[in-house]
Design a protein around this motif. Structure first.
Motif, PDB file in Angstrom:
ATOM      1  N   ILE A 169      -3.465  -0.183 -12.843  1.00 53.29           N
ATOM      2  CA  ILE A 169      -5.096  -0.129 -12.242  1.00 53.29           C
ATOM      3  C   ILE A 169      -5.268  -1.366 -11.631  1.00 53.29           C
ATOM      4  O   ILE A 169      -5.864  -1.532 -10.589  1.00 53.29           O
ATOM      5  CB  ILE A 169      -6.007   0.384 -13.313  1.00 53.29           C
ATOM      6  N   TRP A 170      -5.051  -2.511 -12.369  1.00 62.17           N
ATOM      7  CA  TRP A 170      -5.408  -3.831 -12.062  1.00 62.17           C
ATOM      8  C   TRP A 170      -4.458  -4.272 -10.584  1.00 62.17           C
ATOM      9  O   TRP A 170      -5.124  -4.973  -9.789  1.00 62.17           O
ATOM     10  CB  TRP A 170      -4.803  -4.786 -13.089  1.00 62.17           C
ATOM     11  N   THR A 171      -3.328  -3.751 -10.450  1.00 62.79           N
ATOM     12  CA  THR A 171      -2.531  -4.189  -9.416  1.00 62.79           C
ATOM     13  C   THR A 171      -3.040  -3.446  -7.933  1.00 62.79           C
ATOM     14  O   THR A 171      -3.089  -4.076  -6.990  1.00 62.79           O
ATOM     15  CB  THR A 171      -1.145  -3.430  -9.329  1.00 62.79           C
ATOM     16  N   ASP A 172      -3.635  -2.282  -8.180  1.00 64.31           N
ATOM     17  CA  ASP A 172      -4.447  -1.776  -6.881  1.00 64.31           C
ATOM     18  C   ASP A 172      -5.839  -0.949  -7.444  1.00 64.31           C
ATOM     19  O   ASP A 172      -5.868   0.085  -7.400  1.00 64.31           O
ATOM     20  CB  ASP A 172      -3.599  -0.864  -6.236  1.00 64.31           C
ATOM     21  N   PRO A 173      -6.893  -1.709  -7.821  1.00 58.41           N
ATOM     22  CA  PRO A 173      -7.971  -1.096  -8.362  1.00 58.41           C
ATOM     23  C   PRO A 173      -9.004  -0.349  -7.694  1.00 58.41           C
ATOM     24  O   PRO A 173      -9.318   0.764  -7.590  1.00 58.41           O
ATOM     25  CB  PRO A 173      -8.865  -2.259  -8.916  1.00 58.41           C
ATOM     26  N   GLU A 174      -8.538  -0.585  -6.088  1.00 61.37           N
ATOM     27  CA  GLU A 174      -9.454   0.129  -5.051  1.00 61.37           C
ATOM     28  C   GLU A 174      -8.988   1.477  -4.989  1.00 61.37           C
ATOM     29  O   GLU A 174      -9.407   2.543  -4.807  1.00 61.37           O
ATOM     30  CB  GLU A 174      -9.442  -0.569  -3.659  1.00 61.37           C
ATOM     31  N   ALA A 175      -7.541   1.628  -4.846  1.00 68.56           N
ATOM     32  CA  ALA A 175      -6.757   2.744  -4.844  1.00 68.56           C
ATOM     33  C   ALA A 175      -7.237   3.802  -5.886  1.00 68.56           C
ATOM     34  O   ALA A 175      -7.269   4.825  -5.884  1.00 68.56           O
ATOM     35  CB  ALA A 175      -5.158   2.752  -5.025  1.00 68.56           C
ATOM     36  N   ALA A 176      -7.219   2.930  -7.395  1.00 66.84           N
ATOM     37  CA  ALA A 176      -7.483   3.920  -8.416  1.00 66.84           C
ATOM     38  C   ALA A 176      -8.840   4.554  -8.236  1.00 66.84           C
ATOM     39  O   ALA A 176      -9.267   5.537  -8.561  1.00 66.84           O
ATOM     40  CB  ALA A 176      -7.370   2.871  -9.523  1.00 66.84           C
ATOM     41  N   ALA A 177      -9.824   3.689  -7.793  1.00 68.52           N
ATOM     42  CA  ALA A 177     -11.238   3.944  -7.768  1.00 68.52           C
ATOM     43  C   ALA A 177     -11.110   5.297  -6.707  1.00 68.52           C
ATOM     44  O   ALA A 177     -11.924   6.292  -6.858  1.00 68.52           O
ATOM     45  CB  ALA A 177     -12.192   2.902  -7.149  1.00 68.52           C
ATOM     46  N   ILE A 178     -10.458   5.215  -5.602  1.00 74.77           N
ATOM     47  CA  ILE A 178     -10.266   6.145  -4.656  1.00 74.77           C
ATOM     48  C   ILE A 178      -9.773   7.465  -5.304  1.00 74.77           C
ATOM     49  O   ILE A 178     -10.290   8.587  -4.889  1.00 74.77           O
ATOM     50  CB  ILE A 178      -9.683   5.808  -3.413  1.00 74.77           C
ATOM     51  N   VAL A 179      -8.721   7.427  -5.970  1.00 73.67           N
ATOM     52  CA  VAL A 179      -8.329   8.588  -6.539  1.00 73.67           C
ATOM     53  C   VAL A 179      -9.141   9.315  -7.410  1.00 73.67           C
ATOM     54  O   VAL A 179      -9.136  10.659  -7.268  1.00 73.67           O
ATOM     55  CB  VAL A 179      -6.630   7.981  -7.332  1.00 73.67           C
ATOM     56  N   LEU A 180     -10.064   8.654  -8.371  1.00 74.43           N
ATOM     57  CA  LEU A 180     -10.638   9.123  -9.287  1.00 74.43           C
ATOM     58  C   LEU A 180     -12.083   9.888  -8.623  1.00 74.43           C
ATOM     59  O   LEU A 180     -12.310  10.844  -8.772  1.00 74.43           O
ATOM     60  CB  LEU A 180     -11.285   8.099 -10.428  1.00 74.43           C
ATOM     61  N   THR A 181     -12.415   9.054  -7.626  1.00 71.24           N
ATOM     62  CA  THR A 181     -13.422   9.750  -6.748  1.00 71.24           C
ATOM     63  C   THR A 181     -13.065  10.963  -6.023  1.00 71.24           C
ATOM     64  O   THR A 181     -13.708  12.244  -6.132  1.00 71.24           O
ATOM     65  CB  THR A 181     -14.087   8.548  -5.780  1.00 71.24           C
ATOM     66  N   ALA A 182     -11.860  10.831  -5.287  1.00 69.65           N
ATOM     67  CA  ALA A 182     -11.346  12.116  -4.587  1.00 69.65           C
ATOM     68  C   ALA A 182     -11.083  13.362  -5.581  1.00 69.65           C
ATOM     69  O   ALA A 182     -11.172  14.510  -5.126  1.00 69.65           O
ATOM     70  CB  ALA A 182     -10.185  11.606  -3.606  1.00 69.65           C
ATOM     71  N   ALA A 183     -10.485  12.932  -6.647  1.00 72.73           N
ATOM     72  CA  ALA A 183     -10.209  13.885  -7.704  1.00 72.73           C
ATOM     73  C   ALA A 183     -11.474  14.619  -8.094  1.00 72.73           C
ATOM     74  O   ALA A 183     -11.535  15.802  -8.353  1.00 72.73           O
ATOM     75  CB  ALA A 183      -9.326  13.646  -9.051  1.00 72.73           C
ATOM     76  N   GLY A 184     -12.393  13.916  -8.358  1.00 73.65           N
ATOM     77  CA  GLY A 184     -13.844  14.623  -8.762  1.00 73.65           C
ATOM     78  C   GLY A 184     -14.320  15.447  -7.470  1.00 73.65           C
ATOM     79  O   GLY A 184     -14.558  16.688  -7.554  1.00 73.65           O
ATOM     80  N   GLU A 185     -14.190  15.079  -6.113  1.00 72.49           N
ATOM     81  CA  GLU A 185     -14.616  15.689  -5.276  1.00 72.49           C
ATOM     82  C   GLU A 185     -13.844  17.188  -4.898  1.00 72.49           C
ATOM     83  O   GLU A 185     -14.314  17.968  -4.533  1.00 72.49           O
ATOM     84  CB  GLU A 185     -14.747  14.868  -3.865  1.00 72.49           C
ATOM     85  N   LEU A 186     -12.702  16.970  -5.252  1.00 77.69           N
ATOM     86  CA  LEU A 186     -11.800  17.925  -4.694  1.00 77.69           C
ATOM     87  C   LEU A 186     -11.399  18.918  -5.847  1.00 77.69           C
ATOM     88  O   LEU A 186     -10.621  20.002  -5.767  1.00 77.69           O
ATOM     89  CB  LEU A 186     -10.435  17.355  -4.141  1.00 77.69           C
ATOM     90  N   GLY A 187     -11.963  18.631  -6.930  1.00 79.66           N
ATOM     91  CA  GLY A 187     -11.883  19.446  -8.112  1.00 79.66           C
ATOM     92  C   GLY A 187     -10.351  19.468  -8.769  1.00 79.66           C
ATOM     93  O   GLY A 187     -10.001  20.420  -9.297  1.00 79.66           O
ATOM     94  N   VAL A 188      -9.770  18.404  -8.792  1.00 79.78           N
ATOM     95  CA  VAL A 188      -8.433  18.266  -9.369  1.00 79.78           C
ATOM     96  C   VAL A 188      -8.495  17.703 -10.866  1.00 79.78           C
ATOM     97  O   VAL A 188      -9.052  16.629 -11.018  1.00 79.78           O
ATOM     98  CB  VAL A 188      -7.489  17.397  -8.457  1.00 79.78           C
ATOM     99  N   PRO A 189      -8.237  18.692 -11.783  1.00 83.83           N
ATOM    100  CA  PRO A 189      -8.001  18.144 -13.092  1.00 83.83           C
ATOM    101  C   PRO A 189      -7.351  16.948 -13.437  1.00 83.83           C
ATOM    102  O   PRO A 189      -6.121  16.788 -12.728  1.00 83.83           O
ATOM    103  CB  PRO A 189      -7.632  19.447 -14.016  1.00 83.83           C
TER     104      PRO A 189
END
Length: 316
Positions: A169-189
């Motif tokens: 997460i520390w290596t690319d925190p922006e990417a991690a934030a995008i993935v969690l946001t997108a997973a929530g928006e797209l309904g991916v468990p």
């Protein structure tokens, strides 16, 4: 069989995970995608192909992905994984080539096919989440092919790259934030297999030294020996391999649903996974941020002995 894709930055523990995913009879390893992380992208690709060859799986397509994080400079961990990322084991190297597609394109194509057939895929990111962020924002329709995301990263309250942040997460925190946001928006468990359980699936040196008779077993033995040497211990965690175990046997992992955010600033906390464990709604009344809109199944305990035995049985 459960169809899976691994996204890796192959160092020693990614190699443990790849051996398991490539050889376990209950998994159908559709593809492996690579990102820079533990070592540079060229070494990651070379290591990934080499491990799959040792596992007897030259049929699995491997694709090059993002070599650097979205915003910040790359930060590698050669002090953990060796100059070549594979513990400098002098293991015979693969001579095969990668899939011509970029990792994001390979992910897109395989997931779109899964959506069309209904044979949904579990995505197991074991690297910085750069490739996955690019996928979900560039081709959000591909998420229809996902059954779930089970990623190795983060923690509820500890760190390793810093006192508060886990390396991926520390290596690319922006990417991690995008993935969690997108997973929530797209309904991916989504499940977070973090540092709270990462170190608890341990293979002893005694058991590891009994591995022999095949390239997979020999490489597995060397991986545990190298990690044991690094930490000056009589055994070693299979690390990322535990996340693959959790996909094979979810009942061995205890999780709790919590809202999770990624800290993107802060002198001491950038890259931390903020796991919101508050259970009294009144505590939120003075919080200007409110709860994270994305709830993640956070791993809190693991049956380490059970998963270690699974790994040993599979790689041998």
């Amino acid at each position: 069989m459960k169809p899976v894709i691994l996204d890796v930055d192959t160092g020693l523990d990614d190699a443990c995970a790849l051996l398991l995913a490539a050889r376990h009879p209950e998994l159908d390893l559709k593809a492996v995608t690579c990102a820079g992380g533990n070592v540079g992208l060229d070494d990651v690709v070379r290591n990934t192909l080499t491990v799959l060859d040792a596992a007897g799986r030259p049929d699995v397509p491997v694709a090059r992905g993002a070599g650097v994080p979205l915003l910040q400079p790359v930060r590698m961990a050669r002090h953990v994984h060796g100059d070549d990322g594979l513990g400098d084991l002098d293991w015979p190297r693969s001579t095969r080539t990668t899939d011509p597609r970029h990792a994001v394109e390979l992910l897109r194509d395989v997931l779109r096919e899964a959506a069309a057939t209904g044979d949904l895929i579990t995505l197991i990111p074991l690297a910085p989440l750069t490739n996955i962020a690019l996928l979900l924002r560039t081709y959000p329709d591909a998420a229809a092919g996902l059954r779930e995301i089970v990623f190795m990263g983060g923690a509820a309250g500890i760190g390793n790259a810093t006192a508060s942040a886990e390396f991926n997460i520390w290596t690319d925190p922006e990417a991690a934030a995008i993935v969690l946001t997108a997973a929530g928006e797209l309904g991916v468990p989504t499940t977070m297999y973090g540092l709270d359980v990462f170190y608890d699936v341990v293979v002893t040196l005694e058991r590891a030294r009994g591995l022999s008779g095949s390239p997979s077993a020999e490489l597995a033995r060397k991986l545990i020996e190298k990690r044991s040497e690094l930490y000056q211990a009589d055994g070693a965690s299979i690390g990322d391999g535990g996340a693959v175990c959790a996909v094979i046997d979810p009942s061995g992992l205890t999780t709790q649903p919590f809202p999770v955010r990624i800290e993107l600033s802060g002198s001491w906390s950038r890259g931390r996974t903020i796991v919101d464990t508050r259970d009294w709604s009144a505590d939120l009344t003075s919080d200007p941020h409110g709860p994270s809109p994305t709830t993640v199944q956070v791993a809190t305990a693991v049956d380490g002995k059970r998963y270690a035995e699974m790994w040993l049985a599979t790689v041998s």
